[in-house]
Motif scaffolding. Sequence first.
Motif, PDB file in Angstrom:
ATOM      1  N   GLY A   1      59.996  79.756  49.509  1.00 31.42           N
ATOM      2  CA  GLY A   1      59.649  80.323  50.803  1.00 31.42           C
ATOM      3  C   GLY A   1      60.304  81.673  51.030  1.00 31.42           C
ATOM      4  N   PHE A   2      61.543  81.815  50.573  1.00 36.84           N
ATOM      5  CA  PHE A   2      62.251  83.076  50.754  1.00 36.84           C
ATOM      6  C   PHE A   2      61.670  84.163  49.846  1.00 36.84           C
ATOM      7  N   VAL A   3      61.253  83.794  48.647  1.00 42.58           N
ATOM      8  CA  VAL A   3      60.580  84.747  47.766  1.00 42.58           C
ATOM      9  C   VAL A   3      59.358  85.325  48.471  1.00 42.58           C
ATOM     10  N   GLU A   4      58.555  84.449  49.071  1.00 44.94           N
ATOM     11  CA  GLU A   4      57.339  84.907  49.746  1.00 44.94           C
ATOM     12  C   GLU A   4      57.673  85.760  50.963  1.00 44.94           C
ATOM     13  N   TYR A   5      58.698  85.372  51.706  1.00 44.27           N
ATOM     14  CA  TYR A   5      59.110  86.165  52.875  1.00 44.27           C
ATOM     15  C   TYR A   5      59.514  87.580  52.447  1.00 44.27           C
ATOM     16  N   LEU A   6      60.378  87.672  51.445  1.00 38.95           N
ATOM     17  CA  LEU A   6      60.829  88.991  50.986  1.00 38.95           C
ATOM     18  C   LEU A   6      59.662  89.830  50.482  1.00 38.95           C
ATOM     19  N   LEU A   7      58.720  89.170  49.819  1.00 39.80           N
ATOM     20  CA  LEU A   7      57.584  89.908  49.259  1.00 39.80           C
ATOM     21  C   LEU A   7      56.699  90.475  50.369  1.00 39.80           C
ATOM     22  N   GLN A   8      56.432  89.678  51.377  1.00 40.38           N
ATOM     23  CA  GLN A   8      55.507  90.111  52.424  1.00 40.38           C
ATOM     24  C   GLN A   8      56.180  90.967  53.492  1.00 40.38           C
ATOM     25  N   GLU A   9      57.428  90.675  53.819  1.00 42.70           N
ATOM     26  CA  GLU A   9      58.097  91.392  54.914  1.00 42.70           C
ATOM     27  C   GLU A   9      58.877  92.616  54.447  1.00 42.70           C
ATOM     28  N   GLN A  10      59.402  92.582  53.209  1.00 40.26           N
ATOM     29  CA  GLN A  10      60.239  93.684  52.727  1.00 40.26           C
ATOM     30  C   GLN A  10      59.718  94.294  51.427  1.00 40.26           C
TER      31      GLN A  10
END
Length: 385
Positions: free
Chosen positions: A332-341
Motif C-alpha cells: 500500500g505504501f509503494v502505491e501511495y508513494l508512486l501516485q502521490e510523490q
Amino acid sequence: MAMSDRLAQIPDSYFGKTMGQKVTHGPLPLINLAVGIPDGDTPDGIVNKFIKAVQEPENQKYVAFHGKESLKQAIVDFYQRHYGVALDANTEVCILYGTKNGLVALPTAIVNPGEYVLLPDPGYADYLAGVQLADAIPKKLNLTAPDYLPKWQQISQDVLLNTRLVYLTYPNNPTGSVATLEVFKEAVTQFQNTKTKIVHDFAYSAFGFDSKNPSILQVDGAKELAVEIYSLSKGYNMSGFRVGFAVGNKDIIQALKKYQSHTHAGMFGALQDTATYALNHYDAFLEQQNNKFRQRRDDITRALADVDIPFEPMRGGIFLWLKTPPHFDGEGFVEYLLQEQSILVAPGFPFGDNGHHYVRMSLAIDDEQLAVAIQRLQSIAHLYH
C-alpha cells in the motif's frame, strides 16, 4: 503448460517480473528508488580494457571451463590484500557468471532433497528459488530490528540438526545491517564439526560506512565449512558484465565447479581479462564508491530524522529499510508513494515475512535526484504522526 511441476511451484522472481516494467505514477517526474543498479558509469579504464580484450584472437575461442589462471590469481591476490585471507587458486576459487547464478545453484550442488536450508528473513528474494529447485526445504532464519543478526539459540534443535546449508548476507540486502567478525565467529562455532555449511553473500562488500566489512573467511576454521560469494557488479559499477566468484571451502567449490561444467562452457575470455584488470587496479575506486554512498546515507538519514520518520540503521550496502506509516503495509505504501510523490520503491514482502511493513529504497541514484526524493519524503512526515 510446457513447464515442469518443479519449476511451476516456484513463484515468479519479483524483480525479474517488475524490472523495466512501465509504471503509472503521479504528476511529478518519476524517481526510481526500487532497483539496486549502480548509477555511475563503469570506469573508463575498465571499459577500455574490455574493448581491447574483445579484439584479442585468443578470446574469440573457447576458454578453460574453470577460468584463466590470471583471473584466479587476481582473486587470490585481492583477498590477501583486502582481508589477509590466503586462498588456493585451483581448489578454493570458482568463477561465476554473476553471483546470482552461484547463489541459486548452490543448493542443487550440495543439498539433498528433503534437507533443510536456513534462509535469512529479511533477505535476498532469489535464495528461495535455489532451495526449491533442489527439492530442499526452506526454513526461516529470523532477523529482527535493529541489528538483523542471527540468534542461533532461538532456532529449534531439530532444525539445526537437519540443516545442510545456511545463507548469510552482510551488508544485508534489504536492511543495510552489517556483521562484525565476532558475528561470523559465532556462526562458524555454531556449525563447526556438523554437516551444515555456510554461504556468505558478500555482494555489497565495498559498502561499509562505519568500518570495513569483514570477510567470513577471516575467522579461524571458516574454510572448513564456509564459502563466500563476491560480486564485481556493485563496487566496480560492472553490473552488466555479470562477473562474480565463490571462494572458500574446497568441497563446496568442487561441487560448484562440477555443476558449472555441465551448465556453462567457461566465461568469455574478454570478461575474465576485464575482471582481472578491475581487481588488480581499482582498489581506490572501491573506496570512492564507499565514500559516495556513505554521504548519501548521511544525507537521507539526517533528513528523515529531522522530521521523525523512522528507519532502520543503515551501516552498509546501498539500501535504506524504511518502516511504513501506521495503517499502511508495504504494498500500500509503494502505491501511495508512486501516485502521490512519483517515487518508486520496492515493497518489503519479497524479502520475507518480516518485510510486510517495510519498503526498500535504493540510494543508487544520482545526487540531484536523491535530493529531490528526500524533499518529497519529508513532505509526508505527517503520515507517521
